[in-house]
Design an enzyme around this catalytic site. Sequence first.
Site, PDB file in Angstrom:
ATOM      1  N   GLY A 105     -36.526 -27.971 -54.244  1.00  0.00           N
ATOM      2  CA  GLY A 105     -35.635 -28.792 -55.061  1.00  0.00           C
ATOM      3  C   GLY A 105     -34.272 -28.847 -54.408  1.00  0.00           C
ATOM      4  O   GLY A 105     -33.992 -28.092 -53.475  1.00  0.00           O
ATOM      5  N   LYS A 106     -33.425 -29.721 -54.859  1.00  0.00           N
ATOM      6  CA  LYS A 106     -32.055 -29.768 -54.344  1.00  0.00           C
ATOM      7  C   LYS A 106     -31.206 -30.549 -55.321  1.00  0.00           C
ATOM      8  O   LYS A 106     -31.713 -31.418 -56.036  1.00  0.00           O
ATOM      9  CB  LYS A 106     -32.036 -30.470 -52.983  1.00  0.00           C
ATOM     10  N   GLY A 107     -29.914 -30.234 -55.339  1.00  0.00           N
ATOM     11  CA  GLY A 107     -29.012 -30.954 -56.231  1.00  0.00           C
ATOM     12  C   GLY A 107     -27.726 -31.321 -55.525  1.00  0.00           C
ATOM     13  O   GLY A 107     -27.409 -30.780 -54.464  1.00  0.00           O
TER      14      GLY A 107
END
Length: 427
Positions: free
Chosen positions: A116-118
């Site tokens: 995941g990444k934000g």
Amino acid sequence: MSTAPVTQAKAPMDEFNPFQAMAQRFDVAADKLGLDEGLRDVLRTPDKELTVSIPVSMDNGKLRVFTGYRVQHNFSRGPCKGGIRYAPDVNLDEVRALAAWMTWKCSVVDVPFGGGKGGVICDPRQLSKGELERITRRYTSGIMDILGPDRDVPAPDVNTNEQTMAWLMDTYSMHVRRTETAVVTGKPLALGGSKGRTEATGRGVMIATREAMKKIGLKPEQTRVVVQGSGNVGGIGAMMLARQGMKIVSISDIYGAIHNDKGLDVPDVLAHLRQHKKLEGYAKAEHIPSASQLELDCEVLVPAATENQITSKNAERIKAKLIVEGANGPTTVLADQILEKRGVTVVPDILANAGGVTVSYFEWVQDRAGYFWTEEVVNSRLEQVMTTSFAAVEETARKYSTSLRIGAYILAVGRVATVYQLRGTYA
Ligand code: NAD
């Protein structure tokens, strides 16, 4: 390692689009693994993408709306894991690529996480601490429903740090009405952080560099290193490499680079940075423009800043024999092709900078067990994971007669594909 035939991905339509770059390399690995079209589609496509608006009261009393993203690429192997970055040029394609790279990275080092990444579009240099805290808390509450120790566990990335993670953990904990330390990693030690986490990515870069140098016959005392970036990865990586006896001849920040062919005193440079927040004014080195830094005479180049730094425009002029990707996505697909033809060895990001997520996994394990390890235990387990993973990537690259990058993708994609097939498609 550098004599393998050219087996790189076809050039993407847009050389600078990181998601296309990820997809092109993924396709080469999928071809080698013989994956069918349906499975490729599943593995290439992000599972979830959330865009949130973040209204914040600024210090001047005005309201401003920021935009934030969280992308969960694939959770087949476990909860999604990946950093949060704050930068003015954050965009969804970048966050998508970074999320997918996390899936492959966790798989390369065999930790039980997905990717995941934000990101939040903002310029932290223009924001006060209070504004950053309010952005972080509102962003966290916006993405709250998809977070959690068993769902998605963020960590620091560019322009975020331990303090950002402490605010995120507190906001999440206030919502769920209990202290939930395992919802983020890269936290301060006092809040359930792990010893060795701050240094972990730089330490992993050092281990990957050392292993690659052994293979191509470079001796530390005869090795000059250029490091792009001087943050968590670049600054600590430079220090760890210097401790191995290598000469760090250049370091940079977003404003420019410093160079001293006799070798920089890295702790002194980092002390200057802590005090002045930039390399500007550092007296014991020559100041050079950022663009020429990557083309300096050296044996090892460690890009540890941001994406798309080694491209079709400068790859012919890179002098290093070995590139170790501290940053995510610093080398474009076209540059890979040029470097491979020139016999330059590239240790890919999904292996080279995986020390961070490895110790993040250790932090998550410690938080959930409520039992904390000594720094020696953390470092020796990291050493073991990095050396084992390096050897596995090298062996895969040899088996498929390909580059270390494609070897790493084959290893990673193959592991995720196996798990996906075992679980099957829920209907
Ligand atoms: P950071 O914010 O601590 O440092 C970034 C550094 O890069 C700073 O020195 C900044 O001045 C410099 N920089 C930024 N843009 C630049 C440019 N255009 N040219 C030259 N220098 C520039 O960030 P970080 O955590 O060190 O992350 C650096 C890279 O490593 C990113 O690609 C990140 O995704 C990757 N990474 C970080 C971690 C981690 O644990 N922090 C783990 C894996 C990968």
